[in-house]
Scaffold this motif. Structure first.
Motif, short mmCIF file in Angstrom:
data_model
loop_
_atom_site.label_atom_id
_atom_site.label_comp_id
_atom_site.label_asym_id
_atom_site.label_seq_id
_atom_site.Cartn_x
_atom_site.Cartn_y
_atom_site.Cartn_z
N ASP A 68 0.82 -1.21 0.00
CA ASP A 68 0.00 0.00 0.00
C ASP A 68 0.86 1.26 0.00
OD1 ASP A 68 1.03 -0.31 2.47
OD2 ASP A 68 -0.84 0.09 3.56
N TYR A 69 2.10 1.11 -0.39
CA TYR A 69 3.00 2.25 -0.43
C TYR A 69 2.72 3.06 -1.68
CZ TYR A 69 7.36 4.64 0.65
OH TYR A 69 8.29 5.57 1.01
N PRO A 70 2.48 4.37 -1.53
CA PRO A 70 2.16 5.16 -2.74
C PRO A 70 3.28 5.10 -3.76
CG PRO A 70 1.70 6.41 -0.76
CD PRO A 70 2.40 5.17 -0.32
N TYR A 71 2.90 5.14 -5.00
CA TYR A 71 3.87 5.02 -6.09
C TYR A 71 4.76 6.26 -6.12
CZ TYR A 71 5.83 4.62 -10.70
OH TYR A 71 6.71 4.55 -11.74
#
Lengths: 102, 506, 124, 485, 349
Positions: free
Chosen positions: C37-40
């Motif tokens: 769920d780490y933002p791109y």
């Protein structure tokens, strides 16, 4: 044929109006305050349309149309002023608009 | 009331001439200012004396020299000028004292800056004062009444002594605010006229016809009374006066004491008694006692002053007490006393203030202790002061004698106790004036280092003479003055009696 | 009654949309891991915790312009429908309206509101 | 029914509308100038405005008796609208004498200024000549929106923006309230024409009263009546000073116009309610305005509060719903428009002095360095205070008179208290200017036009006070006419 | 007046048709696009799943559905999902006012092949079209990613600009038709024997441009700009959510806007038009089915045109896109509007 009674329109619009005024008072974000005034104006629009369906006239809708237009104008000016405020100072909330002790 | 049209516009001219003078002063250089003022106020004074020839004393109750221009037809608002005996007397007092004040100022060392303004204010004050005493339209009266405030406010504030800002402020606020009640009263009776006769009117003559219920009349009477009680002043409302009179420059104090205070009593006589005789009768006991209380308290205050100007100022209050008490006795003696005292006090207070100013010029102090025995080497001044002092004291032959004597007479018509009360007041006023004279003449400074001051001369002498001579006239030839207002008093008494239907305060 | 079909369709579509929202949750595998769920951010660590910052003022201006011109359109639509009954009078009125509108557009243009990189001095 | 049959076209009687049209065209001309020139010549803009307004004024003067209705009864020209429009245009022309120097000093030369002025003037003129809620609403917005922007037109000045934002928000609320009132009135009578609405006789007056309350409360915010005044001091203080002058004069006339139009239409049925509500608001307004003005250190803000107080006095006249009250109100309104404007304009000139901050200390001994300005300001202040023979006095006397007519003694007495308090701050300024000795150089030399305008205004304050019939002869028939309607 | 049941039945059938068109056809259009793109680029495209890749969309869908549901950290889950709903629902709802053909009678029941024939149909289209802005802005905002935010802002900016343009562009046909009902507009064109494209070429061209911009098609697909923004506002969406956004944007919207274009400019279901003279129908042999076929043909043509552009043109910069809208197209629409008002009396008769 009147499906919805006048009272219903009025109660809804009063609720919205109250919400708008309430928002104006309690919100601290400048844009949110501006949106609250728009909400209040739209509440008036609902009341107008309701009145029209109650009376069987169209004048109210014309009024509503003008309200929409001028609400837009007001919003535009308001946003412009907010942008100008941001450019002068990074204002987070309306509590910081106290330069004049107001 | 009957009106006699003017043969020559004496009164409008007396109002306009000083204004013309102002225009000239503003336009020309500063060094001419004093002379222009002198010439124009002198001209007005002469004009008023000339008009004496045309005044019909046999019909002094009529409004003479009457002229009127309608401003607003619908409200019957008009610039209407004219003078009955009472007004006329006040008119002459005004022109006289204004001229005296300007005469005095010419050689006053204290007046050394902003001369243009100074003389402008004095001329404006003269113009508006004439307007006050000769207007027969209530709203116009009010306009002039208020307009007199502005020049005096500036005179006190700019050329006054140490506390001048505070005093000017206080003076303006007290009188301005109180007279707003008067304004409310004026418009109320104009509206009442509309209710009763179907049209608005501010004309005094129309408003005389109004009838009021006692309660409403009382309310209106009070509206008027608040304004005039402050202006006159009557004791609890007097606090502006010592400050204003004490801090004003000499000429300012002269005008203030001699004429401005008379506006209050004049208006009481003209409006409170003239328009609401029933209420005046109803309130008579209260007001008479109030007047007497004013005399006694003011005398008491006077004697405890160490500043000679304040001393004189408080003495004015006590004199006004005589005027009020006499007026509300509502009988012939009382009214006569009241009017005589108004005129007499105009002269004596002017003289007393000039005396104080003169001593200040020599000693640079108003302290009673400092001026002990100070006038020994100024014989002319000493004589003038003595005449003034004894006149003010109420010695027979002095100008105030008639005021005090007739008041006691008037009071005696009701009860002995009342007369005794007035007598007590008179006694006090003798007391403080004697104290003043004693300080000036008899006390000697311990150091004994007395300087030979220059005696009064030139313009100042003229100014003194202009008030002292009439002062003697009032004292010695009172009937000359009774001719001015006896007819008016009869008229008033008829109105009072009519409203009363018989006996007074029995 | 005209809108009955519209309403029904709206509700049907709402149902479908909600279904779509939860479809992955229902059918997909559930294997959470720390970085999923780490933002791109192109593989580098996040620079700002929150990306919900204020944005370029040009967008505000566009919003303002839309607000104004769309509303003017709202005024023109009724006119377009009844234009044929209004005759010359209607034409003149409309012409004035469009004229003013054009003026407004010209104004925005001239003041640089239409330029993406507008000059700073017109804002304050 | 066919759509076709519903449409009836009325050819507008443009002759009635010419002054507004000229102002509008002037506005567009100025707009075009601003578009054409990258660097607008402000002298040109001012000349164009002045010429345009003068033409409108001349038309108005020569056709003063022109009356009639047009635009389907939306628009009305009668002597009332002509009178108010005359003053609005005249004051705007006078204002233009002051703007250029001020803006130059503040480095806020904007071309927008001129046409916003024209548009707000147009809005105000329309506002003065309609009974129709719809047109009132639109005109109200035209004035207000122009005012919001004009308020913000001070370069790099945070207070200006702040004031504008507060004005905008409360102005928006006001508009919303007023239009909500319009809804109820519409439901009550099925029409937007106030004459029709207020003469409509339905058994249940609930909607009428509700509508009137909302409508008037909306206007009350615009006017600056006290429980709703919060924007006013900030907006007035933040705005460029000539704009403040403009808002306090032309703006006030414009926003009061619908109130004045409603006033004669108040029926017997709720006359008492009217008196109580409006009277109470009036009392609160002038008392609050005066008391708060007393403690202000900033003179511009002080004058803003005094403007609130004067709204209160005017409202006191409005509470007497009778012909004499109406005359008093119109007289007071016009009188205030001159003196309020003059007060702010003096500040606008003085602000051009280097270290001037509108603080009370700045006024110490002003007479010594700026004799002319001090005198003009003194006349304005005396008139605001109501000292005879200025026009302010007669205005207050007339309000007193109408209060006496309505037997509203309590308002009268409280008004005396209010005026008494106001003496404090007006006199303080005069005392500072004339009686303080401090020598302080104030370099703000008014130009010839400015001087002439100020002399004109000060003189008119005196002349209208001495010769009231100059104004009265127009006001009296006008208010009779409004009452007959 | 038919019974309520029949009415509901008819409505149900219409809804099913629309859903079929949108979801079924929409899904298959992905394949069409890929095929067209491939052939433009001289390659075969998907060939593996089914005959010439015919089952490819199904396979893609299945794959997307069975992905894990991932949500970006520090985002707003409610808005994140709401964005999807807001994107999907209005886009499909537009079809409610698309008239597929003339009124016909089946089993004694008169059926208009349009779900809601209301007198403000066209306004409804734009009202619903504006909703997409919310979806996109919310998607960008809720994702809490700068790529998404920038992409969404760009897209919102473009829609905002072209929304104005498209509104003014359609006013020309509306003036000519004198109605806002989509069905009536087509009817008017048939009555007047005129496709409005003949009188409204400018409007048509502008409409096409605006359509490309609204649908995020090349040359206006700057919000995607794979090279800089990865996929713009959908970058944080996964699984079927990721699948639905392009479906809505690229296919459903293009379809609906093409349909509206056909309605407004190309005479809806009418056959080939010779201006002011009449219609020539080469498909007369299809009988009552011919109008429907014409309609589908025209929409397909426009769609293919869009695809053709997509794989032919380069991409514009954001400033070019917005400035073109305001500085070129909007003034042109004004001119068009005035011109239309002048020539409109010709067609009224």
């Amino acid at each position: 044929m009147k499906i919805v009674p006048l009272e219903a329109y009025l109660i809804l619009s009063l609720l919205l109006f109250g919400l708008g005024v309430f928002g104006m008072i309690v919100r601290r974000n400048l844009v949110a305050i501006l949106m609250s005034t728009e909400l209040a104006l739209n509440a008036v629009n609902i009341a107008f349309v309701g009145a029209d369906s109650h009376l069987g006239l169209v004048d109210g809708q014309i009024f509503a149309l003008f309200i929409i237009a001028l609400a837009a104008v007001e919003a535009a000016v308001g946003l412009g002023i907010i942008v100008a405020i941001f450019r002068l100072r990074k204002v987070e909330s309306s509590d910081e608009l106290t330069d004049m002790g107001g | 009331m009957e009106l006699v049209p003017a043969v020559f516009p004496f009164i409008p001219l007396s109002i306009v001439l000083p204004l013309l003078g102002i225009v000239l002063i503003v336009l020309l250089e500063e060094k001419f200012a004093k002379w222009i003022a002198l010439v124009f106020s002198g001209a007005v004074f002469v004009l008023s004396l000339v008009s004496l020839l045309y005044f019909d004393f046999s019909q002094a109750q009529k409004v003479q020299f009457y002229q009127s221009i309608t401003l607003i037809e619908e409200l019957k608002l008009s610039l209407s000028f004219g003078a009955d005996g009472l007004s006329y007397l006040m008119y002459i007092l005004t022109t006289l004292v204004s001229f005296v004040a300007i005469c005095w100022s010419i050689r006053d060392h204290q007046i050394n800056h902003r001369l243009k303004e100074y003389y402008t204010w004095f001329l404006l004050s003269e113009s508006s004062l004439v307007g006050v005493f000769t207007s027969w339209d209530l709203l116009v009266f009010y306009v002039f009444y208020e307009l007199t405030l502005v020049p005096m406010f500036f005179v006190i504030g700019i050329w006054g002594y140490k506390l001048r800002l505070y005093s000017a402020y206080k003076f303006f606020v007290y009188i301005f605010v109180s007279s707003l009640f008067f304004l409310l009263g004026i418009v109320s009776i104009a509206v009442e006229h509309y209710r009763q006769f179907g049209k608005f009117s501010f004309s005094y003559f129309d408003l005389l016809q109004n009838q009021y219920s006692l309660a409403f009349g009382l309310f209106l009477f009070l509206l008027f009374f608040i304004a005039f009680a402050v202006k006159t002043p009557i004791v609890p409302f007097h606090t502006w006066l010592p400050d204003a009179h004490g801090e004003a420059p000499t000429a300012g104090s002269v005008v203030l004491a001699a004429i401005l205070l008379k506006m209050g009593t004049y208006a009481l006589l003209r409006f409170n008694i003239g328009l609401f005789p029933e209420v005046a009768v109803f309130l008579m006991p209260v007001l008479v006692l109030w007047g007497i209380a004013t005399i006694i308290f003011a005398s008491w205050f006077t004697i405890s002053q160490s500043n000679v100007k304040r001393f004189v100022a408080y003495s004015s209050v006590s004199h006004m007490g005589f005027v009020v008490a006499g007026m509300f006795l509502l009988n012939k003696e009382g009214l006569r006393a009241s009017i005589m005292e108004m005129f007499a006090h105009g002269l004596t207070s002017a003289s007393l203030f000039m005396m104080a100013g003169f001593i200040y010029n020599r000693l640079h102090s108003f302290n009673m202790q400092a001026l002990r025995g100070s006038i020994r080497f100024m014989p002319v001044f000493a004589v003038l002061t003595a005449i003034t002092g004894f006149s003010s004291m109420g010695l027979p032959g002095g100008s105030s004698f008639w005021g005090k004597f007739l008041t006691i007479m008037g009071a005696r018509e009701y009860t002995l106790q009342l007369a005794l009360l007035v007598l007590a007041g008179a006694f006090f006023s003798v007391l403080y004036m004697l104290y003043l004279l004693k300080t000036l003449y008899l006390d000697v400074k311990e150091e004994g280092r007395l300087v030979h001051f220059t005696d009064v001369r030139g313009f100042k002498l003229v100014a003194f003479l202009l008030v002292v001579v009439p002062m003697l006239m009032v004292g010695l030839l009172p009937f000359l003055f009774f001719a001015f207002f006896d007819a008016h008093i009869d008229l008033l008494l008829r109105m009072v009696l009519k409203s009363l239907g018989g006996g007074l305060w029995n | 009654m005209d809108y009955l079909g519209f309403l029904i369709l709206a509700f049907v579509m709402l149902g479908i949309a909600l279904l779509m929202v939860f479809l992955n949750y229902l059918l997909g595998p559930k294997a959470p891991s720390a970085l999923k769920d780490y933002p791109y951010e192109c593989g580098v660590p996040l620079y700002d915790k929150s990306a919900q910052a204020t944005f370029h003022q040009g967008y505000y201006l566009l919003g303002l312009l839309l607000l104004l011109f769309d509303i003017e359109a709202a005024f023109l639509f009724p006119w377009t429908v009844v234009y044929r009954y209004l005759g010359v009078f209607g034409f003149v009125e409309m012409f004035l309206f469009i004229f003013i509108l054009t003026y407004g557009l010209l104004y925005a243009w001239r003041k640089g509101a239409l330029d993406w990189q507008f000059e700073e001095e017109y804002i304050d | 029914m066919e759509l076709k049959d519903l449409i009836q076209i009325e050819i507008p009687k443009l002759a009635l509308f010419v002054p507004e049209l000229i102002v509008l065209i002037t506005g567009f001309l100025l707009f075009s100038l601003d578009l054409i020139y990258k660097r607008l010549s402000h002298t040109l803009a001012i000349s164009v405005s002045v010429i345009g307004y003068t033409l409108a004024l001349l038309y108005l003067v020569f056709n003063f008796d022109l009356t009639g209705e047009t635009f389907y009864g939306l628009y009305i020209r009668d002597s009332f609208s002509s009178l108010l429009q005359f003053f609005m245009i005249l004051l705007t022309i006078i204002l233009l004498a002051f703007t250029l120097q001020y803006q130059r000093f503040k480095r806020s030369l904007y071309g927008e200024f001129y046409y916003l002025l024209a548009f707000s003037l147009f809005g105000g003129m329309v506002l003065a000549s309609s009974y129709n809620l719809l047109l009132i609403y639109i005109a109200l917005e035209a004035v207000s929106v122009s005012f919001y922007i004009l308020t913000a037109l001070q370069r790099r000045d945070f207070t200006s923006k702040e004031g504008a934002f507060k004005y905008l928000i409360l102005g928006g609320l006001a508009i919303a309230l007023a239009s909500y009132g319009a809804v109820f009135l519409y439901i009550y009578a099925g029409s937007f024409d106030l004459r029709h609405v207020l003469h409509f006789n339905a058994p249940d007056k609930g909607f009428l009263i509700l509508g009137l309350v909302f409508f008037l409360f909306g206007l009350a915010i615009k006017i600056g009546v006290v429980p709703f005044h919060f924007w006013l001091p900030d907006a007035y203080q933040g705005a460029p000073t000539p704009i403040t002058a403009y808002m306090s004069s032309v703006g006030k006339i414009a926003f009061f116009a619908p109130v004045i139009r409603v006033m004669p239409l108040v029926q017997e049925g709720f006359h008492n309610t009217w008196v109580l509500v409006v009277g109470t608001l009036a009392v609160i307004t002038f008392l609050y305005g005066n008391f708060v003005a007393l403690v202000q250190k900033d003179v511009k803000r002080m004058l803003a509060y005094s403007s609130i107080a004067h709204s209160g006095y005017i409202l006191a006249g409005v509470s007497v719903a009778s012909a004499i009250g109406l005359k008093a109100v119109i007289y007071f309104l016009l009188a205030y428009s001159i003196m309020g404007m003059l007060g702010f304009l003096v500040l606008a000139v003085l602000e051009r002095s280097g270290s001037w901050e509108n603080k009370l200390e700045d006024f110490d001994g002003l007479k010594y360095s700026q004799n002319f300005m001090a005198w003009v300001f003194a006349i304005a202040l005396l008139s605001l205070l109501g000292v005879p023979p200025t026009v302010g006095f007669l205005a207050k006397a007339l309000v007193f008179m109408s209060l006496a007519y309505g037997k509203l003694w309590w308002i009268g007495i409280l008004m005396i208290v209010g005026i008494g308090v106001s003496t404090g701050y007006y006199l303080r300024l005069i005392v500072l200017m004339f009686m303080k000795e401090r020598e302080r150089r104030v370099i703000a030399n008014p130009t010839g036009f400015e001087k002439a305008s100020m002399i004109l205004m000060a003189a008119s304050l005196l002349i209208l006070g001495i010769l009231p019939m100059l104004l009265w002869n127009y006001i009296s028939p006008t208010s009779e006419m409004l009452f007959r309607r | 007046m038919e019974s309520l049941f029949v009415q509901l039945l008819v409505i149900g059938i219409k809804i099913l048709v629309i859903l079929g068109v949108v979801l079924g056809l929409g899904a298959y259009l992905t394949l069409v696009e890929r095929k067209v793109a491939a052939h433009i680029q001289r390659r075969p495209g998907p060939m593996v799943v089914g005959w010439h890749g015919l089952l490819q969309p199904l396979a893609d869908g299945l794959k997307l559905i069975t992905k894990e549901d991932i949500f970006p950290r520090a985002g707003n889950r409610f808005l994140y999902n709401l964005a999807l709903v807001l994107a999907l629902v209005p886009a499909v709802l537009v079809f409610a006012v698309v008239p597929f053909g003339p009124e016909f009678e089946v089993f004694g029941v008169k059926v208009k092949p349009i779900l809601t024939d209301v007198n403000v149909g066209l306004l409804l289209v734009f009202a619903l079209g504006s909703m997409t802005v919310y979806a996109i802005a919310l998607a960008g905002w809720a994702s809490n990613s700068k790529y998404a935010l920038i992409g969404s802002m760009r897209k919102a900016g473009i829609i905002v600009s072209y929304e104005v343009v498209i509104t003014f562009a359609v006013m020309g046909p509306v003036i000519l038709a004198g109605t806002l009902s989509t069905y009536e507009i087509v009817q008017q064109q048939i009555n007047q024997k005129l496709w409005y494209i003949w009188l409204q070429p400018i409007a048509f061209v502008i409409y096409m441009f605006a359509m490309l911009a609204e649908a995020g098609r090349v040359p206006f697909d700057i919000q995607e700009a794979e090279a800089e923004l990865v996929t713009g506002f959908t970058v944080e969406y996964g699984g079927i959510k990721f699948g639905l956004f392009p479906l809505v944007e690229w296919y459903v919207e293009v379809l609906s806007l093409s349909a509206i274009a056909v309605v407004l400019f190309l005479g809806g279901w009418s056959p080939i038009n010779i201006p002011f003279l009449g219609f020539v129908d080469p498909l007369f042999f299809l009988g009552p089915l011919s109008p429907f076929v014409w309609f589908v043909l025209k929409v397909a043509l426009l769609f293919l045109f869009v695809l053709w552009l997509h794989w032919t043109l380069p991409r514009y910069r954001i400033d070019q896109i917005t400035e073109t809208a305001w500085k070129v197209m909007l003034p042109l629409t004004f001119v068009n509007l005035v011109l239309t008002a002048v020539i409109a009396p010709i067609v009224w008769r």
